[in-house]
Design a protein around this motif. Structure first.
Motif, PDB file in Angstrom:
ATOM      1  N   ALA A   1       0.920  -1.149   0.008  1.00 52.41           N
ATOM      2  CA  ALA A   1      -0.031  -0.091  -0.024  1.00 52.41           C
ATOM      3  C   ALA A   1       1.068   1.325   0.142  1.00 52.41           C
ATOM      4  O   ALA A   1       0.486   2.494  -0.757  1.00 52.41           O
ATOM      5  CB  ALA A   1      -0.977  -0.026   1.308  1.00 52.41           C
ATOM      6  N   ARG A   2       1.865   1.461   0.766  1.00 55.79           N
ATOM      7  CA  ARG A   2       2.777   2.418   0.793  1.00 55.79           C
ATOM      8  C   ARG A   2       3.491   2.896  -0.572  1.00 55.79           C
ATOM      9  O   ARG A   2       3.314   3.972  -0.747  1.00 55.79           O
ATOM     10  CB  ARG A   2       3.835   2.413   1.862  1.00 55.79           C
ATOM     11  N   PRO A   3       4.085   1.898  -1.434  1.00 55.62           N
ATOM     12  CA  PRO A   3       4.705   2.358  -2.366  1.00 55.62           C
ATOM     13  C   PRO A   3       3.619   2.535  -3.598  1.00 55.62           C
ATOM     14  O   PRO A   3       3.807   3.661  -4.415  1.00 55.62           O
ATOM     15  CB  PRO A   3       5.083   0.989  -2.946  1.00 55.62           C
ATOM     16  N   ARG A   4       2.394   2.003  -3.356  1.00 58.03           N
ATOM     17  CA  ARG A   4       1.186   2.480  -4.093  1.00 58.03           C
ATOM     18  C   ARG A   4       0.722   3.912  -3.823  1.00 58.03           C
ATOM     19  O   ARG A   4       0.663   4.783  -4.695  1.00 58.03           O
ATOM     20  CB  ARG A   4       0.056   1.597  -4.102  1.00 58.03           C
ATOM     21  N   GLN A   5       0.668   4.324  -2.562  1.00 53.26           N
ATOM     22  CA  GLN A   5       0.477   5.651  -2.448  1.00 53.26           C
ATOM     23  C   GLN A   5       1.614   6.522  -2.731  1.00 53.26           C
ATOM     24  O   GLN A   5       1.296   7.879  -3.149  1.00 53.26           O
ATOM     25  CB  GLN A   5       0.334   5.637  -0.951  1.00 53.26           C
ATOM     26  N   VAL A   6       2.853   6.213  -2.726  1.00 49.05           N
ATOM     27  CA  VAL A   6       3.886   7.194  -3.232  1.00 49.05           C
ATOM     28  C   VAL A   6       3.714   7.376  -4.839  1.00 49.05           C
ATOM     29  O   VAL A   6       3.829   8.318  -5.090  1.00 49.05           O
ATOM     30  CB  VAL A   6       5.244   6.514  -3.043  1.00 49.05           C
ATOM     31  N   ALA A   7       3.277   6.256  -5.506  1.00 46.34           N
ATOM     32  CA  ALA A   7       3.281   6.367  -6.961  1.00 46.34           C
ATOM     33  C   ALA A   7       1.894   7.288  -7.313  1.00 46.34           C
ATOM     34  O   ALA A   7       2.119   8.086  -8.063  1.00 46.34           O
ATOM     35  CB  ALA A   7       3.119   4.899  -7.540  1.00 46.34           C
ATOM     36  N   MET A   8       0.795   7.133  -6.557  1.00 44.07           N
ATOM     37  CA  MET A   8      -0.143   8.180  -6.673  1.00 44.07           C
ATOM     38  C   MET A   8       0.375   9.640  -6.229  1.00 44.07           C
ATOM     39  O   MET A   8      -0.076  10.483  -7.092  1.00 44.07           O
ATOM     40  CB  MET A   8      -1.401   7.703  -5.530  1.00 44.07           C
ATOM     41  N   TYR A   9       1.125   9.615  -5.301  1.00 43.64           N
ATOM     42  CA  TYR A   9       1.776  11.059  -5.100  1.00 43.64           C
ATOM     43  C   TYR A   9       2.409  11.787  -6.038  1.00 43.64           C
ATOM     44  O   TYR A   9       2.348  12.948  -6.741  1.00 43.64           O
ATOM     45  CB  TYR A   9       2.505  10.992  -3.777  1.00 43.64           C
ATOM     46  N   LEU A  10       3.076  10.677  -6.677  1.00 38.89           N
ATOM     47  CA  LEU A  10       4.055  11.244  -7.758  1.00 38.89           C
ATOM     48  C   LEU A  10       3.435  11.596  -9.013  1.00 38.89           C
ATOM     49  O   LEU A  10       3.663  12.526  -9.792  1.00 38.89           O
ATOM     50  CB  LEU A  10       5.264  10.162  -8.116  1.00 38.89           C
ATOM     51  N   ALA A  11       2.273  10.640  -9.290  1.00 36.35           N
ATOM     52  CA  ALA A  11       1.583  10.990 -10.335  1.00 36.35           C
ATOM     53  C   ALA A  11       0.826  12.282 -10.332  1.00 36.35           C
ATOM     54  O   ALA A  11       0.545  13.055 -11.428  1.00 36.35           O
ATOM     55  CB  ALA A  11       0.395   9.862 -10.454  1.00 36.35           C
ATOM     56  N   LYS A  12       0.464  12.725  -9.221  1.00 42.00           N
ATOM     57  CA  LYS A  12      -0.079  14.072  -8.973  1.00 42.00           C
ATOM     58  C   LYS A  12       0.756  15.075  -9.193  1.00 42.00           C
ATOM     59  O   LYS A  12       0.416  16.295  -9.957  1.00 42.00           O
ATOM     60  CB  LYS A  12      -0.784  14.126  -7.810  1.00 42.00           C
ATOM     61  N   VAL A  13       1.969  15.321  -8.728  1.00 45.64           N
ATOM     62  CA  VAL A  13       3.202  16.296  -8.682  1.00 45.64           C
ATOM     63  C   VAL A  13       3.731  16.366  -9.853  1.00 45.64           C
ATOM     64  O   VAL A  13       4.461  17.211 -10.174  1.00 45.64           O
ATOM     65  CB  VAL A  13       4.014  16.064  -7.619  1.00 45.64           C
ATOM     66  N   MET A  14       3.641  15.241 -10.812  1.00 44.28           N
ATOM     67  CA  MET A  14       4.635  15.092 -12.124  1.00 44.28           C
ATOM     68  C   MET A  14       3.808  15.040 -13.388  1.00 44.28           C
ATOM     69  O   MET A  14       4.512  14.988 -14.496  1.00 44.28           O
ATOM     70  CB  MET A  14       5.876  14.053 -11.967  1.00 44.28           C
ATOM     71  N   THR A  15       2.331  14.925 -13.189  1.00 38.17           N
ATOM     72  CA  THR A  15       1.590  14.758 -14.531  1.00 38.17           C
ATOM     73  C   THR A  15       0.668  15.946 -14.329  1.00 38.17           C
ATOM     74  O   THR A  15       0.232  16.151 -13.083  1.00 38.17           O
ATOM     75  CB  THR A  15       0.971  13.395 -14.548  1.00 38.17           C
ATOM     76  N   PRO A  16      -0.179  16.059 -15.288  1.00 37.02           N
ATOM     77  CA  PRO A  16      -1.342  17.256 -15.311  1.00 37.02           C
ATOM     78  C   PRO A  16      -2.539  16.414 -14.894  1.00 37.02           C
ATOM     79  O   PRO A  16      -3.587  16.904 -15.190  1.00 37.02           O
ATOM     80  CB  PRO A  16      -1.242  17.852 -16.723  1.00 37.02           C
ATOM     81  N   ARG A  17      -2.604  15.036 -14.644  1.00 34.11           N
ATOM     82  CA  ARG A  17      -3.772  14.274 -14.312  1.00 34.11           C
ATOM     83  C   ARG A  17      -4.630  14.686 -13.347  1.00 34.11           C
ATOM     84  O   ARG A  17      -3.719  14.900 -12.321  1.00 34.11           O
ATOM     85  CB  ARG A  17      -3.348  12.635 -14.674  1.00 34.11           C
ATOM     86  N   SER A  18      -5.973  14.585 -13.495  1.00 34.87           N
ATOM     87  CA  SER A  18      -6.734  14.994 -12.245  1.00 34.87           C
ATOM     88  C   SER A  18      -6.828  13.562 -11.347  1.00 34.87           C
ATOM     89  O   SER A  18      -6.523  12.768 -11.560  1.00 34.87           O
ATOM     90  CB  SER A  18      -7.935  15.022 -12.677  1.00 34.87           C
ATOM     91  N   TYR A  19      -7.297  13.879  -9.988  1.00 37.84           N
ATOM     92  CA  TYR A  19      -7.532  12.928  -9.186  1.00 37.84           C
ATOM     93  C   TYR A  19      -8.184  11.654  -9.656  1.00 37.84           C
ATOM     94  O   TYR A  19      -7.846  10.562  -9.641  1.00 37.84           O
ATOM     95  CB  TYR A  19      -8.216  13.320  -7.776  1.00 37.84           C
ATOM     96  N   PRO A  20      -9.405  11.873 -10.484  1.00 39.06           N
ATOM     97  CA  PRO A  20     -10.365  10.684 -10.695  1.00 39.06           C
ATOM     98  C   PRO A  20      -9.462   9.834 -12.092  1.00 39.06           C
ATOM     99  O   PRO A  20      -9.458   8.800 -11.799  1.00 39.06           O
ATOM    100  CB  PRO A  20     -11.303  11.163 -11.355  1.00 39.06           C
ATOM    101  N   GLU A  21      -8.786  10.756 -12.693  1.00 32.61           N
ATOM    102  CA  GLU A  21      -7.795  10.107 -13.636  1.00 32.61           C
ATOM    103  C   GLU A  21      -6.784   9.352 -13.018  1.00 32.61           C
ATOM    104  O   GLU A  21      -6.463   7.954 -13.710  1.00 32.61           O
ATOM    105  CB  GLU A  21      -7.134  11.091 -14.692  1.00 32.61           C
ATOM    106  N   ILE A  22      -6.194   9.560 -12.220  1.00 29.78           N
ATOM    107  CA  ILE A  22      -5.213   9.033 -11.476  1.00 29.78           C
ATOM    108  C   ILE A  22      -5.809   7.605 -10.799  1.00 29.78           C
ATOM    109  O   ILE A  22      -5.276   6.489 -10.931  1.00 29.78           O
ATOM    110  CB  ILE A  22      -4.364   9.797 -10.455  1.00 29.78           C
ATOM    111  N   GLY A  23      -6.912   7.914 -10.095  1.00 33.32           N
ATOM    112  CA  GLY A  23      -7.519   6.826  -9.650  1.00 33.32           C
ATOM    113  C   GLY A  23      -7.710   5.783 -10.482  1.00 33.32           C
ATOM    114  O   GLY A  23      -7.786   4.324 -10.373  1.00 33.32           O
ATOM    115  N   ARG A  24      -8.377   5.978 -11.789  1.00 37.60           N
ATOM    116  CA  ARG A  24      -8.528   4.866 -12.598  1.00 37.60           C
ATOM    117  C   ARG A  24      -7.569   4.227 -13.379  1.00 37.60           C
ATOM    118  O   ARG A  24      -7.545   2.892 -13.589  1.00 37.60           O
ATOM    119  CB  ARG A  24      -9.428   5.614 -13.918  1.00 37.60           C
ATOM    120  N   LYS A  25      -6.226   4.709 -13.096  1.00 41.34           N
ATOM    121  CA  LYS A  25      -4.908   4.033 -13.385  1.00 41.34           C
ATOM    122  C   LYS A  25      -4.385   3.118 -12.386  1.00 41.34           C
ATOM    123  O   LYS A  25      -3.299   2.363 -12.627  1.00 41.34           O
ATOM    124  CB  LYS A  25      -4.018   5.030 -13.755  1.00 41.34           C
ATOM    125  N   PHE A  26      -4.955   3.213 -11.070  1.00 44.62           N
ATOM    126  CA  PHE A  26      -4.465   2.355 -10.109  1.00 44.62           C
ATOM    127  C   PHE A  26      -5.739   1.541  -9.806  1.00 44.62           C
ATOM    128  O   PHE A  26      -6.218   1.385  -8.730  1.00 44.62           O
ATOM    129  CB  PHE A  26      -4.322   3.200  -9.005  1.00 44.62           C
TER     130      PHE A  26
END
Length: 478
Positions: free
Chosen positions: A415-440
């Motif tokens: 879970a912790r690495p997955r959360q880190v990946a979500m964090y990086l996806a938010k700070v390094m890409t223009p994707r929205s929260y729902p878009e990131i959620g769909r990729k996880f």
């Protein structure tokens, strides 16, 4: 008090010294030259910078007696900003398009604003009430902020720094010329100014010449047209230290190339010091004479690599350390260092713009403000990193199977690495929260928000977590 009409027909009162005795109304030739200059500056500086700083300039008064052209801007702040950053470029452009202009005066539209003049061979601002002293053909114009003490060293620039210090030292260097090479905004010009400062301190009575290649060409052509070619050559060869910036702009010009070759030969044969800088190595210079190529390559070619994340962060922190009244959080510093990665000039320029905006509006400097005000710089600098790339990098770092990014497992090791990946996806890409959620694995946007906030909190509390995130950021940005 002189009153003139600017190009918009507005009266402007100008308080000037006795040297400006007779005003000349702005002519159609000056207006035509200004339009040509603006066309070139719009192309070179980009539409946004041009629109913000150059477009508001109006031509106020031209004194044909001493060649002084008064340029008006909307405020004293704008006049000072343009004078400090674009004075030499503007003066060179005027000399190229309208040689009668030999002096620029920058002022606010308010008649009470102070007037600052740029002398034709100096480029430094001086009060209009003080007459410029012509000490020599080429007067040294060094930025007092660009010294060795203010140059931040890192792995990417240490060779160039050591070579520059050796060039400026009392002992004769083992190499000449010194050829500084890097892409735009990595510190070449800073090192040249630093060499000038240190050499002048070591040899106070020495003759130092520093100029851009563009200015070298304009001065050379102007001297030839005035039948003063011999005087121009003699002035260059009197130098104890000659520094030419952006040498790539000289190549391809046969006459200036020939003159520069003879000047370098003369100085080296006398044991003098020569420093040149370019955005490419000598072998990559287009249209260069083989003899000149041989001279430029015979010394030391010091390459400055692109600054890494740690060096970019060190530069921002050093800048802010000199401004204790400015409150900029570590989060904002880290964000700027990670995001503005193309060159250091953009990095410092972005910070300066942010500080100026916050000071003028009273707004707190936050990451949101940085994203809002620096959107043009950030969008140009951001590499297109995908969420798939982030997931793959995080899984390799934590030695997880890629499927764990979408699995329902809640064990902390997953879970912790997955959360880190979500964090990086938010700070390094223009994707929205729902878009990131769909990729996880189709997770809800609230799960992503929780992950981002949790990792931000853990970075401040857990040094190991902060180190993990920094390592991943570095891997993804490289």
């Amino acid at each position: 008090m002189l009153v003139s009409k600017n190009i918009e027909g507005r009266d402007s009162g100008l308080s000037v010294d006795a040297a400006v005795a007779d005003e000349t109304v702005i002519s159609g030739d000056l207006e035509a030259s200004w339009r040509k200059i603006c066309s070139g500056l719009r192309r070179d500086l980009g539409a946004q910078i041009f629109g913000q700083w150059i477009k508001p300039i109006t031509l106020a008064l031209f004194d044909s007696g001493n060649g002084s052209l008064h340029l008006e801007l909307p405020s004293e702040f704008a006049a000072t900003w343009v004078r400090d950053r674009y004075a030499e470029r503007l003066l060179l452009a005027w000399k190229a398009h309208h040689p009668a202009v030999t002096d620029l005066v920058f002022q606010a539209q308010s008649g009470s604003a102070k007037i600052a003049r740029v002398s034709p061979l100096n480029g430094t601002a001086a009060p209009a009430s003080r007459k410029a002293v012509s000490e020599s053909k080429f007067r040294l114009d060094l930025d007092p902020r660009m010294t060795f003490d203010q140059f931040i060293a890192g792995h990417s620039n240490i060779l160039a720094l050591n070579a520059a210090q050796r060039t400026a030292a009392a002992e004769k260097p083992l190499f000449s010329p010194l050829y500084l090479q890097s892409s735009t905004g990595q510190g070449k010009t800073h090192l040249m100014h630093a060499i000038g400062h240190a050499f002048r301190e070591e040899f106070p009575s020495s003759t130092i010449i520093y100029m851009s290649a563009e200015r070298f060409m304009i001065e050379f052509v102007s001297a030839m047209r005035r039948n003063e070619g011999m005087e121009f050559k003699a002035s260059l060869r009197e130098a104890d230290l000659l520094m030419i910036d952006d040498i790539q702009f000289i190549v391809g010009k046969n006459s200036t190339q020939e003159e520069f070759l003879h000047t370098v030969d003369s100085l080296i044969s006398q044991g003098k010091r020569v420093v040149v800088a370019a955005d490419r190595p000598p072998q990559a210079l287009d249209g260069v004479d083989q003899r000149l190529l041989s001279r430029l390559s015979m010394g030391l070619v010091a390459d400055i690599q692109s600054a890494g994340l740690e060096l970019r962060r060190d530069i921002l922190e050093h800048r802010l350390a000199s401004m204790p009244h400015q409150n900029v959080s570590e989060e904002v510093v880290d964000f700027l260092a990670r995001t503005i990665s193309r060159n250091l000039r953009e990095l410092e320029g972005g910070l300066n713009k942010l500080l100026a905006y916050a000071q003028l509006t009273g707004r707190e400097i936050t990451r949101e403000l940085a994203e809002e005000q620096l959107s043009d710089i950030l969008s140009a600098c951001r590499r297109r990193i995908t969420i798939d790339e982030i997931q793959r990098t995080v899984c390799e770092y934590y030695r997880l199977d890629r499927n764990e990014m979408s699995s329902k497992r809640r064990a902390r090791a997953v879970a912790r690495p997955r959360q880190v990946a979500m964090y990086l996806a938010k700070v390094m890409t223009p994707r929205s929260y729902p878009e990131i959620g769909r990729k996880f694995g189709g997770r809800d946007h609230s799960t992503v928000i929780h992950a981002v906030k949790l990792v931000e909190q853990l970075r401040g509390e857990d040094s190991e977590m902060d180190n993990d995130v920094r390592m991943l950021l570095r891997q993804l940005e490289s």
